[in-house]
Design a protein around this motif. Structure first.
Motif, mmCIF file in Angstrom:
data_model
loop_
_atom_site.group_PDB
_atom_site.id
_atom_site.type_symbol
_atom_site.label_atom_id
_atom_site.label_comp_id
_atom_site.label_asym_id
_atom_site.label_seq_id
_atom_site.Cartn_x
_atom_site.Cartn_y
_atom_site.Cartn_z
ATOM 1 N N TYR A 1 0.885 -1.130 -0.016
ATOM 2 C CA TYR A 1 -0.038 0.080 -0.033
ATOM 3 C C TYR A 1 0.858 1.364 0.025
ATOM 4 O O TYR A 1 0.415 2.184 0.133
ATOM 5 C CB TYR A 1 -0.804 0.281 1.208
ATOM 6 N N GLY A 2 2.201 1.093 -0.122
ATOM 7 C CA GLY A 2 2.984 2.333 -0.196
ATOM 8 C C GLY A 2 3.100 3.037 1.000
ATOM 9 O O GLY A 2 3.583 4.284 1.128
ATOM 10 N N ARG A 3 3.131 2.387 2.124
ATOM 11 C CA ARG A 3 2.903 2.736 3.564
ATOM 12 C C ARG A 3 4.321 2.550 4.225
ATOM 13 O O ARG A 3 4.654 2.972 5.482
ATOM 14 C CB ARG A 3 1.995 2.547 4.326
ATOM 15 N N LEU A 4 5.431 1.854 3.648
ATOM 16 C CA LEU A 4 6.489 1.429 4.100
ATOM 17 C C LEU A 4 7.528 2.656 4.091
ATOM 18 O O LEU A 4 7.826 3.072 2.753
ATOM 19 C CB LEU A 4 6.963 0.190 3.584
ATOM 20 N N PRO A 5 7.940 3.110 4.934
ATOM 21 C CA PRO A 5 9.046 4.290 4.900
ATOM 22 C C PRO A 5 10.244 4.116 4.117
ATOM 23 O O PRO A 5 10.709 3.077 4.344
ATOM 24 C CB PRO A 5 9.450 4.578 6.545
ATOM 25 N N PHE B 1 -12.444 -14.732 17.794
ATOM 26 C CA PHE B 1 -12.311 -13.440 17.137
ATOM 27 C C PHE B 1 -11.297 -13.634 16.090
ATOM 28 O O PHE B 1 -11.582 -13.182 15.062
ATOM 29 C CB PHE B 1 -11.973 -12.164 17.917
ATOM 30 N N PHE B 2 -10.339 -14.430 16.150
ATOM 31 C CA PHE B 2 -9.320 -14.455 15.140
ATOM 32 C C PHE B 2 -9.796 -15.068 14.021
ATOM 33 O O PHE B 2 -9.588 -14.407 12.662
ATOM 34 C CB PHE B 2 -8.134 -15.203 15.617
ATOM 35 N N TYR B 3 -10.622 -16.067 13.781
ATOM 36 C CA TYR B 3 -11.106 -16.909 12.774
ATOM 37 C C TYR B 3 -12.276 -16.179 12.312
ATOM 38 O O TYR B 3 -12.271 -16.267 10.961
ATOM 39 C CB TYR B 3 -11.412 -18.317 13.211
ATOM 40 N N GLY B 4 -12.998 -15.395 12.956
ATOM 41 C CA GLY B 4 -14.172 -14.653 12.564
ATOM 42 C C GLY B 4 -13.369 -13.332 11.540
ATOM 43 O O GLY B 4 -13.895 -13.220 10.498
ATOM 44 N N ALA B 5 -12.331 -12.881 12.267
ATOM 45 C CA ALA B 5 -11.770 -11.842 11.186
ATOM 46 C C ALA B 5 -11.122 -12.000 10.214
ATOM 47 O O ALA B 5 -11.086 -11.568 9.125
ATOM 48 C CB ALA B 5 -10.654 -11.086 12.350
ATOM 49 N N PHE B 6 -10.596 -13.532 10.449
ATOM 50 C CA PHE B 6 -9.657 -14.045 9.142
ATOM 51 C C PHE B 6 -10.843 -14.331 7.963
ATOM 52 O O PHE B 6 -10.539 -14.091 6.898
ATOM 53 C CB PHE B 6 -9.039 -15.422 9.620
ATOM 54 N N ALA B 7 -11.967 -14.978 8.537
ATOM 55 C CA ALA B 7 -13.136 -15.068 7.347
ATOM 56 C C ALA B 7 -13.511 -13.938 6.678
ATOM 57 O O ALA B 7 -13.781 -13.858 5.573
ATOM 58 C CB ALA B 7 -14.217 -16.066 7.972
ATOM 59 N N ALA B 8 -13.702 -12.757 7.511
ATOM 60 C CA ALA B 8 -14.150 -11.554 7.061
ATOM 61 C C ALA B 8 -12.929 -11.192 6.173
ATOM 62 O O ALA B 8 -13.331 -10.643 4.848
ATOM 63 C CB ALA B 8 -14.531 -10.616 8.170
ATOM 64 N N LYS B 9 -11.962 -11.108 6.579
ATOM 65 C CA LYS B 9 -10.981 -10.718 5.477
ATOM 66 C C LYS B 9 -10.879 -11.511 4.197
ATOM 67 O O LYS B 9 -10.621 -10.843 3.142
ATOM 68 C CB LYS B 9 -9.550 -10.659 6.153
ATOM 69 N N VAL B 10 -11.125 -12.623 4.214
ATOM 70 C CA VAL B 10 -11.189 -13.432 2.841
ATOM 71 C C VAL B 10 -12.087 -12.948 1.975
ATOM 72 O O VAL B 10 -12.114 -12.964 0.882
ATOM 73 C CB VAL B 10 -11.202 -15.048 3.098
ATOM 74 N N LEU B 11 -13.345 -12.524 2.655
ATOM 75 C CA LEU B 11 -14.282 -12.094 1.899
ATOM 76 C C LEU B 11 -14.021 -10.865 1.303
ATOM 77 O O LEU B 11 -14.227 -10.532 -0.002
ATOM 78 C CB LEU B 11 -15.696 -12.101 2.824
ATOM 79 N N LEU B 12 -13.514 -10.011 2.119
ATOM 80 C CA LEU B 12 -13.324 -8.615 1.666
ATOM 81 C C LEU B 12 -12.278 -8.313 0.660
ATOM 82 O O LEU B 12 -12.444 -7.685 -0.273
ATOM 83 C CB LEU B 12 -12.858 -7.554 2.833
ATOM 84 N N VAL B 13 -11.203 -9.138 0.734
ATOM 85 C CA VAL B 13 -10.216 -9.126 -0.324
ATOM 86 C C VAL B 13 -10.661 -9.645 -1.690
ATOM 87 O O VAL B 13 -10.147 -9.294 -2.662
ATOM 88 C CB VAL B 13 -8.990 -10.075 0.206
ATOM 89 N N ARG B 14 -11.566 -10.390 -1.632
ATOM 90 C CA ARG B 14 -12.178 -10.678 -3.081
ATOM 91 C C ARG B 14 -13.420 -9.520 -3.667
ATOM 92 O O ARG B 14 -13.565 -9.898 -4.798
ATOM 93 C CB ARG B 14 -13.089 -11.953 -2.896
ATOM 94 N N SER B 15 -13.556 -8.709 -2.889
ATOM 95 C CA SER B 15 -14.571 -7.845 -3.431
ATOM 96 C C SER B 15 -13.768 -6.493 -3.902
ATOM 97 O O SER B 15 -12.738 -6.002 -3.262
ATOM 98 C CB SER B 15 -15.256 -6.964 -2.140
ATOM 99 N N ARG B 16 -14.093 -5.856 -5.052
ATOM 100 C CA ARG B 16 -13.501 -4.778 -5.790
ATOM 101 C C ARG B 16 -14.445 -3.378 -5.436
ATOM 102 O O ARG B 16 -13.621 -2.393 -6.094
ATOM 103 C CB ARG B 16 -13.540 -5.173 -7.396
ATOM 104 N N ARG B 17 -15.285 -3.598 -4.579
ATOM 105 C CA ARG B 17 -16.066 -2.273 -4.387
ATOM 106 C C ARG B 17 -16.099 -2.101 -2.862
ATOM 107 O O ARG B 17 -17.238 -2.175 -2.313
ATOM 108 C CB ARG B 17 -17.483 -2.464 -5.050
ATOM 109 N N LEU B 18 -15.027 -1.567 -2.430
ATOM 110 C CA LEU B 18 -15.126 -1.348 -1.070
ATOM 111 C C LEU B 18 -14.199 -0.130 -0.577
ATOM 112 O O LEU B 18 -13.478 0.442 -1.363
ATOM 113 C CB LEU B 18 -14.100 -2.672 -0.424
ATOM 114 N N PRO B 19 -14.623 0.585 0.427
ATOM 115 C CA PRO B 19 -13.931 1.670 1.058
ATOM 116 C C PRO B 19 -12.566 1.390 1.186
ATOM 117 O O PRO B 19 -12.168 0.335 1.454
ATOM 118 C CB PRO B 19 -14.751 2.258 2.302
ATOM 119 N N GLY B 20 -11.771 2.413 0.949
ATOM 120 C CA GLY B 20 -10.302 2.030 1.368
ATOM 121 C C GLY B 20 -9.684 1.697 2.453
ATOM 122 O O GLY B 20 -8.872 1.038 2.482
ATOM 123 N N TRP B 21 -10.765 1.818 3.585
ATOM 124 C CA TRP B 21 -10.148 1.737 4.976
ATOM 125 C C TRP B 21 -10.425 0.188 5.195
ATOM 126 O O TRP B 21 -10.103 -0.319 6.413
ATOM 127 C CB TRP B 21 -10.932 2.340 5.856
#
Length: 202
Positions: A80-84, A137-157
Motif C-alpha cells: 500500500y506504499g506505506r513502508l517508510p 475472534f481471530f477466525y471470524g476476522a480471518f473469514a471476513a478478510k477473505v471475503l473482503l479481499v475478493r470484493s472490488r468495491r470497498l471503501p479504502g479503509w
C-alpha cells in the motif's frame, strides 16, 4: 454513463461489508459454542506431545504465528506504499503476502484444534477469558478478510482495518499464551486465575 458506476459502488460496498461482518460473527459464535460445549481432555496431544511438552510446542508455534503476522504487516505496508523509504513494489510482494497468510492460518489450525480438545473456551480468570475470546475472534476476522479481499468495491479503509485487526488479535493471543508460558505462567496486567489454558493462539 461514467457517473453511474460511483452511484452503484455504495450499495455494493455496503453489501460486501455487511456480508463480511455477518460471516465474522457467525464464525465467532460457532467456535465459541463448540469450545464452551466441549468437555476438556487434558490428555489431548499435539503432534504426539502432551502436558508440558505440548505447552512448550504450542508456545513455539504461537511465536512462529506472531512472526508471520509481523511479516504480513510489513508486506501489507509495502503493497500500500506505506513502508517508510520504500516506493517500488516488486511483483512477488503481493504473492508472498498471500502465501504467508495461508501458512499463518495453517500453522494456527493444529494449535486451535488442540486448545479446543484439551481446554475448550474458558472464561474463568481474565487471562483465560481474553485468550479464549481473542481466539474465536481471530477466525471470524480471518473469514471476513477473505471475503473482503475478493470484493472490488470497498471503501479504502476496509482491508487495512481487517488486516490490522488480525495483527492485533495475534499479538493478544501470543501475549496471553506464549508469553504467559515463557514468563513462568504470568503476564502483566491480566490475573492468572485458577484454570488450565494452553500457551497457544486459541
Amino acid at each position: 454513463m461514467s457517473h453511474a458506476r460511483p452511484a452503484l459502488r455504495r450499495p455494493e460496498a455496503g453489501l460486501a461489508l455487511a456480508l463480511a461482518f455477518a460471516t465474522a460473527v457467525a464464525v465467532f459464535v460457532v467456535i465459541f459454542l463448540v469450545g464452551r460445549s466441549n468437555t476438556p481432555d487434558y490428555t489431548a496431544t499435539l503432534f504426539g506431545q502432551a502436558d508440558t511438552d505440548a505447552a512448550r510446542l504450542k508456545a513455539q508455534l504461537a511465536t512462529g504465528v506472531l512472526g508471520l503476522a509481523a511479516l504480513q504487516l510489513v508486506l501489507a505496508l509495502w503493497m500500500y506504499g506505506r513502508l517508510p523509504g520504500v516506493r517500488r513494489v516488486p511483483g512477488p510482494v503481493p504473492l508472498t503476502h498471500r502465501i504467508v497468510g495461508v501458512v499463518l492460518f495453517a500453522l494456527s489450525v493444529p494449535i486451535t484444534v488442540h486448545c479446543i480438545q484439551a481446554y475448550g473456551v474458558q472464561l474463568n480468570g481474565s487471562r483465560a477469558a481474553v485468550h479464549s475470546i481473542a481466539g474465536c475472534f481471530f477466525y471470524g476476522a480471518f473469514a471476513a478478510k477473505v471475503l473482503l479481499v475478493r470484493s472490488r468495491r470497498l471503501p479504502g479503509w476496509a482491508l487495512p482495518l481487517a488486516g490490522g485487526a488480525l495483527v492485533v488479535v495475534v499479538v493478544v493471543l501470543w501475549y496471553t499464551s506464549a508469553l504467559w508460558y515463557f514468563n513462568g505462567n504470568s503476564v502483566p496486567v491480566l490475573s492468572l486465575g485458577h484454570h488450565h489454558l494452553p500457551p497457544g493462539p486459541m
